[in-house]
Design a protein around this motif. Structure first.
Motif, mmCIF file in Angstrom:
data_model
loop_
_atom_site.group_PDB
_atom_site.id
_atom_site.type_symbol
_atom_site.label_atom_id
_atom_site.label_comp_id
_atom_site.label_asym_id
_atom_site.label_seq_id
_atom_site.Cartn_x
_atom_site.Cartn_y
_atom_site.Cartn_z
ATOM 1 N N VAL A 1 1.165 -6.086 7.726
ATOM 2 C CA VAL A 1 0.822 -4.994 8.642
ATOM 3 C C VAL A 1 0.344 -3.787 7.845
ATOM 4 O O VAL A 1 -0.642 -3.138 8.183
ATOM 5 C CB VAL A 1 2.044 -4.615 9.514
ATOM 6 C CG1 VAL A 1 1.711 -3.448 10.424
ATOM 7 C CG2 VAL A 1 2.490 -5.808 10.338
ATOM 8 N N GLU A 2 1.073 -3.524 6.746
ATOM 9 C CA GLU A 2 0.769 -2.395 5.875
ATOM 10 C C GLU A 2 -0.676 -2.464 5.370
ATOM 11 O O GLU A 2 -1.418 -1.482 5.428
ATOM 12 C CB GLU A 2 1.738 -2.474 4.688
ATOM 13 C CG GLU A 2 2.193 -1.171 4.135
ATOM 14 C CD GLU A 2 3.217 -1.394 3.020
ATOM 15 O OE1 GLU A 2 4.339 -1.830 3.331
ATOM 16 O OE2 GLU A 2 2.892 -1.131 1.854
ATOM 17 N N ALA B 1 -7.675 -0.477 7.880
ATOM 18 C CA ALA B 1 -8.188 0.003 9.164
ATOM 19 C C ALA B 1 -8.353 1.517 9.119
ATOM 20 O O ALA B 1 -9.361 2.060 9.578
ATOM 21 C CB ALA B 1 -7.245 -0.408 10.295
ATOM 22 N N ALA B 2 -7.364 2.207 8.501
ATOM 23 C CA ALA B 2 -7.444 3.665 8.389
ATOM 24 C C ALA B 2 -8.627 4.081 7.524
ATOM 25 O O ALA B 2 -9.218 5.148 7.727
ATOM 26 C CB ALA B 2 -6.139 4.207 7.799
ATOM 27 N N SER C 1 -7.604 -3.535 12.914
ATOM 28 C CA SER C 1 -6.341 -4.257 12.883
ATOM 29 C C SER C 1 -5.726 -4.222 14.278
ATOM 30 O O SER C 1 -5.686 -3.169 14.909
ATOM 31 C CB SER C 1 -5.391 -3.600 11.865
ATOM 32 O OG SER C 1 -4.166 -4.296 11.840
ATOM 33 N N GLY D 1 -3.227 -4.282 6.550
ATOM 34 C CA GLY D 1 -4.171 -4.201 7.663
ATOM 35 C C GLY D 1 -4.371 -2.762 8.120
ATOM 36 O O GLY D 1 -5.493 -2.300 8.309
ATOM 37 N N GLU D 2 -3.256 -2.042 8.257
ATOM 38 C CA GLU D 2 -3.340 -0.651 8.729
ATOM 39 C C GLU D 2 -4.034 0.244 7.706
ATOM 40 O O GLU D 2 -4.802 1.137 8.056
ATOM 41 C CB GLU D 2 -1.941 -0.117 9.035
ATOM 42 C CG GLU D 2 -1.411 -0.656 10.360
ATOM 43 C CD GLU D 2 0.027 -0.255 10.610
ATOM 44 O OE1 GLU D 2 0.645 0.366 9.713
ATOM 45 O OE2 GLU D 2 0.532 -0.575 11.707
ATOM 46 N N GLN D 3 -3.739 0.009 6.435
ATOM 47 C CA GLN D 3 -4.361 0.798 5.372
ATOM 48 C C GLN D 3 -5.890 0.660 5.422
ATOM 49 O O GLN D 3 -6.628 1.638 5.431
ATOM 50 C CB GLN D 3 -3.835 0.324 4.006
ATOM 51 C CG GLN D 3 -4.533 0.944 2.808
ATOM 52 C CD GLN D 3 -4.158 2.394 2.583
ATOM 53 O OE1 GLN D 3 -3.006 2.782 2.809
ATOM 54 N NE2 GLN D 3 -5.120 3.212 2.167
ATOM 55 N N THR E 1 0.807 -1.209 0.000
ATOM 56 C CA THR E 1 0.000 0.000 0.000
ATOM 57 C C THR E 1 0.849 1.271 0.000
ATOM 58 O O THR E 1 0.420 2.304 -0.483
ATOM 59 C CB THR E 1 -0.936 0.041 1.221
ATOM 60 O OG1 THR E 1 -0.152 0.238 2.394
ATOM 61 C CG2 THR E 1 -1.716 -1.265 1.366
ATOM 62 N N ARG E 2 2.056 1.186 0.572
ATOM 63 C CA ARG E 2 2.870 2.397 0.701
ATOM 64 C C ARG E 2 4.261 2.268 0.097
ATOM 65 O O ARG E 2 4.868 3.256 -0.284
ATOM 66 C CB ARG E 2 3.027 2.776 2.187
ATOM 67 C CG ARG E 2 1.757 3.285 2.809
ATOM 68 C CD ARG E 2 2.038 3.902 4.163
ATOM 69 N NE ARG E 2 2.605 2.949 5.109
ATOM 70 C CZ ARG E 2 1.894 2.321 6.040
ATOM 71 N NH1 ARG E 2 0.610 2.564 6.153
ATOM 72 N NH2 ARG E 2 2.461 1.472 6.860
ATOM 73 N N ALA F 1 -3.580 -11.562 8.441
ATOM 74 C CA ALA F 1 -3.760 -10.430 7.531
ATOM 75 C C ALA F 1 -3.390 -10.749 6.086
ATOM 76 O O ALA F 1 -2.996 -9.872 5.331
ATOM 77 C CB ALA F 1 -2.981 -9.218 8.037
ATOM 78 N N GLN G 1 -3.107 -7.208 21.497
ATOM 79 C CA GLN G 1 -4.190 -6.213 21.595
ATOM 80 C C GLN G 1 -5.547 -6.822 21.265
ATOM 81 O O GLN G 1 -6.556 -6.109 21.257
ATOM 82 C CB GLN G 1 -3.954 -5.070 20.598
ATOM 83 C CG GLN G 1 -2.671 -4.299 20.805
ATOM 84 C CD GLN G 1 -2.370 -3.417 19.604
ATOM 85 O OE1 GLN G 1 -2.833 -3.664 18.487
ATOM 86 N NE2 GLN G 1 -1.585 -2.376 19.826
#
Lengths: 222, 178
Positions: B123-124, B130-131, B137, B126-128, A182-183, B94, B142
């Motif tokens: 992680v990237e 989630a944002a 995520s 999942g976070e994308q 994604t980045r 993920a 947690q």
């Protein structure tokens, strides 16, 4: 100036000239990326299936492509990947609506490095895998190579690029970066992008196309 | 078909193993949190990791009823898609396949990226997402807090993408279309 015998001067001149032509060829292929002229005949296509999620994305793209245009198809799978070949055959069955689909082939390519293999022996296996890729691409001379990583796709792309430099094939290389990126680019995408080996490089997130202006965002596969 | 009153949580680790996730799920606290959210059943696809749930099912068994929640686990099934589409909540590794299969089925999702994977672009992703509000995520440690504060109604539906744009650009590149 050194006084060189005329024969040597001739040889030197020839070598310099040859080197110059090769550099020009490499630069032409690197920077002369443009769409092919009008085509009506189907394009012979080589699809590298990178296993797991890579294979899934590649077959999803093929779902949406006019498959009569991209034919015949050669699927390239890593020798250690027991799943992807079967998935490609299953999808061909669905597309062609028959139990015995035709017009495609499967090629296994040796992995350059297995997980846990020592770096010393991996030099040998990398060379072997590279030689294998050069042989397969020369034999097939595809008009389109469709890849989406991981590293297994690089030898195939390098072969396609080299044959284009040498004028032995007119292969277009299309790379699709995984939706998981994604980045940041994957290593494969970085290589193909910076060495300008891909004619078309898709990303699946708009922000990536902003970071890499020559990358194309044309929607997401999923 | 699940009974109408059944609300299943499906935990999936995909084709490999993710023991940190299975260990976190094998907890009475987590089970109570799920029950508190109205879920009645927990199905765990644990992959080929050595860790087998033993807290929320009787030791040595693959199913049981604990704290009023039906629990079962298995290694792998070729029909994970059926489990996903019939679930009321999916807790998943993920991997992009599981993520988008769940999102496009419209099932609420908590993803747990595997911190042990090298070059962790999971992680990237999942976070994308989630944002963008499509999922939650959480790191394995947690997960309990993520379940306790989970509110499916706050998630935004994911609109499925399309390969048509890429296919058209390739047609153009090859000269099939001007």
């Amino acid at each position: 100036m050194l006084a060189l015998p005329p024969v040597l001067l001739n040889v030197l001149g020839f070598l310099l000239g040859f080197a110059g032509v090769m550099v020009l060829r490499v630069l032409t292929v690197m920077f002369g990326k443009r769409p092919a002229s009008k085509r009506s005949k189907p394009a012979k296509t080589m699809i590298v299936l990178g296993s797991g999620g890579h294979t899934a994305e590649m077959l999803m793209l093929m779902d949406s492509m006019g498959r009569e245009r991209y034919s015949p198809r050669t699927y390239v799978v890593a020798a250690t990947d027991a799943m992807s070949g079967g998935k490609a055959v299953a999808r061909e069955r669905t597309w062609q609506k028959t139990e015995s689909p035709t017009g495609f082939s499967l090629v296994q390519i040796p992995r350059s490095r297995e997980v846990g293999q020592s770096y010393l022996t991996s030099v040998g296996t990398t060379l072997y895998s590279l030689a294998f890729a050069f042989r397969v691409v020369l034999r097939e001379r595809p008009e389109l190579v469709l890849v989406n990583g991981p590293g297994t796709c690089i030898p195939i792309c390098a072969a396609a690029f080299t044959y284009r430099v040498l004028g032995l094939a007119q292969t277009q290389v299309v790379y699709v970066e995984s939706i998981a990126r994604t980045r940041r680019f994957s290593l494969s995408a970085k290589l193909l992008y910076h060495l300008r080996m891909a004619d078309l490089l898709f990303v699946q997130w708009e922000q990536l196309a902003k970071t890499y202006p020559r990358a194309v965002y044309a929607g997401r596969l999923y | 078909m699940p009974a109408a009153s059944e609300r299943t949580v499906f935990v999936t680790v995909g084709t490999t193993k993710f023991e940190a996730l299975v260990e976190r799920v094998d907890s009475l606290e987590l089970l109570r949190a799920l029950k508190g959210k109205g879920y009645t059943k927990l199905v765990i696809q644990k992959g080929n990791g050595a860790y087998c749930p033993s807290v929320i099912v009787p030791k040595g068994q693959t199913k049981g009823t604990t704290e009023g929640v039906d629990v079962e686990y298995f290694d792998y099934s070729p029909s994970l898609a059926t489990y996903i589409t019939s679930a009321a909540l999916v807790i998943s590794h993920a991997g992009s396949g599981s993520i988008f299969e769940t999102l496009t089925a419209g099932v609420p999702l908590i993803v747990v990226p595997n911190p042990l994977l090298m070059d962790n672009h999971q992680v990237e992703l999942g976070e994308q997402l989630a944002a963008m509000g499509h999922l939650v995520s959480a790191a394995p440690e947690q997960l309990l807090a993520a379940v306790q504060s989970f509110d499916a109604s706050r998630l935004k539906p994911y609109v499925k993408g399309s390969a048509a744009g890429m296919a058209a650009a390739i047609d153009k590149q090859l000269g099939f279309t001007p």
